[in-house]
Design an enzyme around this catalytic site. Structure first.
Site, mmCIF file in Angstrom:
data_model
loop_
_atom_site.group_PDB
_atom_site.id
_atom_site.type_symbol
_atom_site.label_atom_id
_atom_site.label_comp_id
_atom_site.label_asym_id
_atom_site.label_seq_id
_atom_site.Cartn_x
_atom_site.Cartn_y
_atom_site.Cartn_z
ATOM 1 N N ASP A 95 -35.800 49.748 57.402
ATOM 2 C CA ASP A 95 -36.685 48.906 58.196
ATOM 3 C C ASP A 95 -37.911 49.723 58.590
ATOM 4 O OD1 ASP A 95 -36.126 46.046 59.800
ATOM 5 O OD2 ASP A 95 -37.688 47.306 60.699
ATOM 6 N N LYS A 136 -36.117 50.607 66.073
ATOM 7 C CA LYS A 136 -34.909 49.881 65.669
ATOM 8 C C LYS A 136 -33.982 50.785 64.861
ATOM 9 C CE LYS A 136 -35.435 45.654 64.206
ATOM 10 N NZ LYS A 136 -35.785 44.508 63.322
ATOM 11 N N THR A 174 -33.718 33.112 53.303
ATOM 12 C CA THR A 174 -33.903 31.696 52.984
ATOM 13 C C THR A 174 -35.337 31.487 52.517
ATOM 14 O OG1 THR A 174 -32.310 31.115 54.705
ATOM 15 C CG2 THR A 174 -33.717 29.353 53.879
ATOM 16 N N GLU A 188 -27.374 33.715 52.404
ATOM 17 C CA GLU A 188 -26.399 33.940 53.476
ATOM 18 C C GLU A 188 -26.108 32.619 54.186
ATOM 19 O OE1 GLU A 188 -27.135 33.603 56.847
ATOM 20 O OE2 GLU A 188 -29.284 33.212 56.678
ATOM 21 N N LEU A 226 -24.553 32.739 57.553
ATOM 22 C CA LEU A 226 -24.005 33.315 58.771
ATOM 23 C C LEU A 226 -24.358 32.466 59.984
ATOM 24 C CD1 LEU A 226 -24.961 37.094 58.324
ATOM 25 C CD2 LEU A 226 -23.048 35.825 57.328
ATOM 26 N N GLY A 233 -31.734 24.901 67.776
ATOM 27 C CA GLY A 233 -32.881 25.807 67.866
ATOM 28 C C GLY A 233 -32.599 27.029 67.028
ATOM 29 N N CYS A 273 -33.458 29.670 62.357
ATOM 30 C CA CYS A 273 -33.182 29.134 61.016
ATOM 31 C C CYS A 273 -33.461 27.639 60.894
ATOM 32 C CB CYS A 273 -31.732 29.421 60.636
ATOM 33 S SG CYS A 273 -31.359 31.177 60.436
ATOM 34 N N LYS A 300 -37.223 25.952 61.450
ATOM 35 C CA LYS A 300 -38.255 26.350 60.471
ATOM 36 C C LYS A 300 -37.826 26.030 59.039
ATOM 37 C CE LYS A 300 -36.451 30.517 58.895
ATOM 38 N NZ LYS A 300 -36.345 30.988 57.494
ATOM 39 N N LYS A 308 -28.140 29.447 71.582
ATOM 40 C CA LYS A 308 -26.753 28.994 71.621
ATOM 41 C C LYS A 308 -25.905 30.124 72.172
ATOM 42 C CE LYS A 308 -24.989 30.443 67.124
ATOM 43 N NZ LYS A 308 -24.202 30.025 65.943
#
Length: 444
Positions: free
Chosen positions: A28, A33, A119, A149, A151, A258, A261, A264, A324
């Site tokens: 990355d 990070k 995606t 994926e 997930l 919301g 993923c 959008k 969530k």
């Protein structure tokens, strides 16, 4: 193997591949990070992930770097960067994925397999293949596959190691062979494998997300009808769930979806359909989106009614900030959308979330953040349950009633036992359950 992009998907995938026995290097451009990951911690909350990272850092299967050159020696490269919505439109923003390919390509000097997990719009894999042919020294020796994926945040580790299916979008038998070797322990455990060509694999992911979003918006549209007709949406959902053609999952009405993923992805799917000249085929997704956004406005209206028609001078306790339960992700959070809208209408909003407070504070510094349910509810004119954290379902209505100014509550996630809260003297509202709030029938 390398995993490029250490966000929710990339970190979980990297740790999961190490768990399967592979040697993995995560890449990355964010040095902070990478430092956090190298120290054995995930930069975000995901149950079970820190333990996985720490275990495989210790045994040497997993490491992290900012160096593309260091990662380029891998045999398989997984691309896991985000494809957010364009700021000035609905299409997917492919800049981050393109930047990965452009940065990695000059270091690819040997035969390898580049696997997309992000995606993406249909046709992306073909475009990436053309880019690598031009930019990578190994050129024609590089194959591109797509392995989307599936997930769910909050259970991403389990979804990685025990998926309900594997989709292998491959250009040839050799690429399929490599991916079957990568996932051998999962395949040996009996997980179904779908082998497809590249565009089919790309469409499978966007179709899956669009169907999920449609199912959620469907039950929320039914909830609106239930309020007008006097029906109870929770009973409708349970009855529908017994139908094997429908199933109960994602039939929970309330505040809608919301996150990073679904919103959008359905917009990008529509945008790609228009580009391909078949926009009408996915026109229904515009209404799916509209119903979802209307859920948020309806919850604001419930709370406004409980506050006498205006938020000025009123304190609203918002329980939940993540989009969530089970995550600290606040991207396109319905809870924060509602909280911010109330704030814009001169209400004082006090927010509590078990994991997402710091992320929420960065996104909406104008809101008040508290360290617990009772602190957020202290002096409140209304309480709103906006994220489905289990702890909110265990709140004692009598205890909470002692600290609020008025016993008004909107249970936008159907997390509470209505009978218990009504017995405790609360004005209880839940979307799609008009029998519990007869004054709202036909008014919202």
């Amino acid at each position: 193997m390398s995993v490029v992009g250490c966000g929710y998907l990339g970190v979980t995938h990297a740790a999961g591949m190490a768990e399967l026995g592979h040697r993995v290097i995560g890449v990355d451009v964010d040095a902070a990070k990478i430092a956090t990951l190298a120290g054995g911690r995930s930069p975000f909350f995901e149950p079970g992930l820190d333990e996985l990272i720490a275990r495989h850092l210790a045994n040497g299967r997993l490491r992290f770097t900012t160096s593309y050159e260091e990662a380029a020696t891998a045999d398989v490269h997984f691309i896991c960067v985000g494809t957010p919505q364009l700021g000035d439109g609905t299409a997917a923003d492919m800049r981050y994925l393109d930047a990965v390919v452009e940065t990695l390509a000059p270091y690819l000097v040997k035969e390898c397999l580049v696997v997309g997990k992000s995606t993406v719009p249909a046709g992306t894999a073909a475009r990436i293949t053309s880019m690598l042919r031009v930019l990578a020294p190994a050129g024609e020796s590089i194959s591109v596959a797509w392995n989307p994926e599936f997930l769910c945040e909050g259970k991403a580790v389990s979804d990685t190691l025990h998926p309900d299916r594997l989709v292998l979008g491959v250009p040839d038998e050799q690429a399929e062979k490599v991916l079957r070797e990568v996932y051998a322990p999962i395949i040996d455990a009996g997980v179904p494998v779908v082998v497809a060509d590249l565009p089919t694999a790309e469409v499978i992911k966007t179709a899956a997300n669009s169907f999920t979003a449609t199912k959620i918006s469907f039950i929320n549209a039914i909830a609106e009808f239930c309020e007008a007709s006097g029906a109870d949406v929770t009973v409708v959902s349970d009855a529908l769930g017994y139908d094997a053609r429908i199933g109960r999952q994602f039939l929970n009405s309330g505040l809608g979806f919301g996150g990073g993923c679904l919103p959008k992805d359905i917009r990008a799917f529509q945008a790609r359909a228009h580009e391909l000249g078949v926009g009408q085929s996915l026109a229904f997704l515009a209404e799916v989106d509209a119903v979802n956004l209307r859920c948020r406005e309806r919850v604001v209206e419930y709370l406004r009614k409980q506050c006498g028609g205006a938020f000025t001078g009123r304190r609203i306790a918002v329980l939940g900030a993540a989009f969530k339960g089970g995550t600290d992700d606040v991207r396109d959070s319905p809870a924060l959308y509602v909280a911010n809208l109330i704030s814009q209408q001169e209400g004082e909003v006090a927010v509590y979330d078990p994991q997402a407070i710091e992320n929420a504070r960065r996104a909406f510094p104008n809101l008040v953040y508290e360290r617990g349910v009772l602190e957020a509810a202290n002096g409140a004119d209304a309480v709103a349950v906006l994220t489905d954290w289990p702890e909110f379902g265990t709140v004692d209505p009598d205890v909470l009633g002692e600290v609020v100014r008025s016993r008004n509550i909107v249970d936008a996630r159907h997390a509470l036992d209505p009978a218990r809260w009504l017995r405790a003297g609360w004005n209880y509202i839940a979307p799609g359950r008009p029998a519990l709030q007869p004054a709202l029938v036909g008014t919202v």
